[in-house]
Design a protein around this motif. Structure first.
Motif, short mmCIF file in Angstrom:
data_model
loop_
_atom_site.label_atom_id
_atom_site.label_comp_id
_atom_site.label_asym_id
_atom_site.label_seq_id
_atom_site.Cartn_x
_atom_site.Cartn_y
_atom_site.Cartn_z
N ASP A 189 0.83 -1.21 0.00
CA ASP A 189 0.00 0.00 0.00
C ASP A 189 0.87 1.26 0.00
O ASP A 189 0.52 2.26 -0.63
CB ASP A 189 -0.93 0.01 1.22
CG ASP A 189 -2.00 -1.07 1.15
OD1 ASP A 189 -2.28 -1.55 0.04
OD2 ASP A 189 -2.55 -1.43 2.21
N ARG A 233 5.67 8.73 -0.16
CA ARG A 233 6.79 9.08 -1.03
C ARG A 233 8.05 9.31 -0.21
O ARG A 233 9.16 8.92 -0.61
CB ARG A 233 6.46 10.31 -1.87
CG ARG A 233 5.40 10.07 -2.92
CD ARG A 233 5.19 11.28 -3.81
NE ARG A 233 6.37 11.56 -4.63
CZ ARG A 233 6.64 10.95 -5.78
NH1 ARG A 233 5.84 10.01 -6.25
NH2 ARG A 233 7.72 11.29 -6.48
N ARG A 289 8.90 -3.38 -8.75
CA ARG A 289 7.61 -2.67 -8.76
C ARG A 289 7.78 -1.16 -8.90
O ARG A 289 6.82 -0.48 -9.24
CB ARG A 289 6.83 -2.97 -7.48
CG ARG A 289 6.54 -4.45 -7.25
CD ARG A 289 5.79 -4.64 -5.95
NE ARG A 289 5.60 -6.05 -5.63
CZ ARG A 289 4.97 -6.49 -4.54
NH1 ARG A 289 4.47 -5.61 -3.67
NH2 ARG A 289 4.83 -7.79 -4.31
N LYS A 323 2.25 1.66 -3.55
CA LYS A 323 1.17 2.11 -4.44
C LYS A 323 0.87 3.59 -4.23
O LYS A 323 0.76 4.36 -5.19
CB LYS A 323 -0.08 1.27 -4.19
CG LYS A 323 -1.27 1.59 -5.09
CD LYS A 323 -2.41 0.60 -4.83
CE LYS A 323 -3.58 0.85 -5.79
NZ LYS A 323 -4.26 2.12 -5.53
N ALA A 324 0.76 3.99 -2.96
CA ALA A 324 0.46 5.39 -2.65
C ALA A 324 1.60 6.31 -3.10
O ALA A 324 1.36 7.41 -3.59
CB ALA A 324 0.21 5.55 -1.15
N LEU A 370 3.71 5.81 -5.58
CA LEU A 370 3.76 5.89 -7.03
C LEU A 370 2.60 6.72 -7.59
O LEU A 370 2.73 7.35 -8.64
CB LEU A 370 3.74 4.49 -7.65
CG LEU A 370 4.93 3.59 -7.29
CD1 LEU A 370 4.84 2.28 -8.04
CD2 LEU A 370 6.26 4.28 -7.58
N GLU A 371 1.47 6.72 -6.89
CA GLU A 371 0.35 7.54 -7.33
C GLU A 371 0.64 9.02 -7.14
O GLU A 371 0.06 9.87 -7.83
CB GLU A 371 -0.92 7.14 -6.57
CG GLU A 371 -1.46 5.78 -7.01
CD GLU A 371 -2.63 5.31 -6.16
OE1 GLU A 371 -2.88 5.94 -5.10
OE2 GLU A 371 -3.28 4.32 -6.54
N GLY A 372 1.53 9.35 -6.19
CA GLY A 372 2.05 10.70 -6.08
C GLY A 372 1.35 11.65 -5.15
O GLY A 372 1.83 12.77 -4.93
N HIS A 373 0.22 11.26 -4.55
CA HIS A 373 -0.53 12.19 -3.71
C HIS A 373 -0.23 12.03 -2.22
O HIS A 373 -0.57 12.91 -1.43
CB HIS A 373 -2.03 12.00 -3.93
CG HIS A 373 -2.44 12.17 -5.37
ND1 HIS A 373 -2.26 13.36 -6.05
CD2 HIS A 373 -2.99 11.30 -6.27
CE1 HIS A 373 -2.70 13.23 -7.29
NE2 HIS A 373 -3.13 11.98 -7.45
N ASP A 374 0.40 10.91 -1.84
CA ASP A 374 0.66 10.63 -0.43
C ASP A 374 2.11 11.03 -0.13
O ASP A 374 3.05 10.30 -0.42
CB ASP A 374 0.42 9.15 -0.15
CG ASP A 374 0.48 8.79 1.33
OD1 ASP A 374 1.28 9.40 2.07
OD2 ASP A 374 -0.28 7.89 1.75
#
Length: 334
Positions: free
Chosen positions: A230, A244, A279, A233-234, A236-240
């Motif tokens: 998780d 990061r 990943r 994933k967060a 790589l999505e860039g908003h968390d």
């Protein structure tokens, strides 16, 4: 056994047994190149022992092999084997008898990944630094985070036979750099009694980094940890931002440890494996990984020439076990 191509062959059992999953397959140890037949991945928690998992797999594929090469995430010296990150243990003699085998080779899991490296084809790895078509140069440091942190060493070159040296290098002491890593080290030491590199560079390690940085070092021992998948994933999505930050710190530490291992081994190539790094290869490229890999003072220029690659083969441990099965058969018949 009748194989998927319709032929009858005497196949060997191969396995790559980590802390979370046990991957099984069959291989023909006399083909020109190592191959993986009927691969399956089993969740360790569903089985009481390695023997039960292996028996389940063999019943599922209808095979009765007479030889096996099994890679396990633990030291493999002596007859009794105890997995480091799973409450499974066995003796070589008992497992050989239980599975009705004539020959059983037990190797370290990153020893298996090391065996796989010379057998990798273009497209089964990604080059982070160096030429894509550069020949494999030894010594080769093989390492990677997953349930734990595996480290192996491959010596030789393409003109001579390769030799694998199995190590437990993931359990060396963590050497923190900077305030954030000192904070992580103190928290891990308070929780586990010691901060090893594996405590940082593994799935649980990423969760620990996330908890420590998110609490400024004040996370209680019983803090609820985010799942490492998780976090990735967060991130790589860039908003968390917190995710990061945690993954960036993980990549930085990985760079330092890979550089240290390369110096210790005298490596000309570093191969990164394991279930995590493939990943997030683009994130790794843009992180401080390379900067930290080179941050070795007077030996930065030495490390500049080291080729760094990430293994993307789906089952390098099984591929290495297939190579080991061929070596074991050659020794048994010589």
């Amino acid at each position: 056994m009748t194989t998927p191509d319709g032929s009858q062959r005497e196949l060997a059992l191969i396995a790559d047994v980590g802390g979370t999953n046990a991957r099984f397959a069959l291989t023909d140890p006399v083909t020109p190149a190592p191959e993986i037949i009927e691969p399956r991945s089993l969740v360790n928690a569903k089985f009481a022992s390695l023997q039960h998992a292996a028996e389940h797999y063999l019943a599922e594929v209808g095979a009765k092999p007479r030889s096996a090469a099994i890679a396990v995430a633990s030291p493999v010296h002596g007859d009794e084997i105890r997995l480091t990150n799973r409450a499974w243990s066995f003796t070589r003699a008992e497992l050989r008898q239980a599975l009705n085998l004539d020959h059983l080779a037990v190797i370290n899991d990153f020893g298996a990944v090391s065996w796989a490296v010379p057998a990798l084809q273009p497209g089964e790895y990604v080059t982070l630094h160096g030429a894509d078509d550069a020949p494999l140069r030894g010594p080769v440091t093989v390492m990677g985070p997953g349930t734990g942190l595996g480290v192996g060493l491959l010596v030789g070159d393409e003109k001579r036979s390769w030799e694998v040296i199995e190590t437990e290098g993931g359990h060396v002491s963590f050497a923190p750099l900077g305030d954030e890593e000192l904070m992580i080290s103190r928290w891990l030491t308070a929780r586990f009694g010691r901060a090893s590199t594996e405590r940082v560079l593994c799935g649980a390690g990423l969760s620990h980094i996330d908890a420590v940085l998110g609490s400024n070092g004040n996370a209680p021992n019983d803090v609820a940890l985010r799942d490492p998948a998780d976090i990735v994933k967060a991130a790589l999505e860039g908003h968390d931002v917190a995710a990061r930050r945690a993954l960036a710190r993980f990549c930085a530490v990985l760079g330092s440890v890979c550089g240290d291992a390369a110096l210790i081994h005298g490596a000309r190539t570093v191969m990164i494996a394991g279930g995590m790094v493939p990943r997030f290869i683009p994130f790794l490229r843009s992180s401080a990984f390379r900067e930290r890999f080179l941050a070795k003072g007077r030996f930065a220029s030495y490390l500049e020439s080291v080729t760094i690659r990430v293994i993307t083969h789906a089952n390098p441990g099984l591929l290495g076990a297939a190579v080991a099965a061929r070596e074991a058969l050659s020794e048994a018949t010589s």
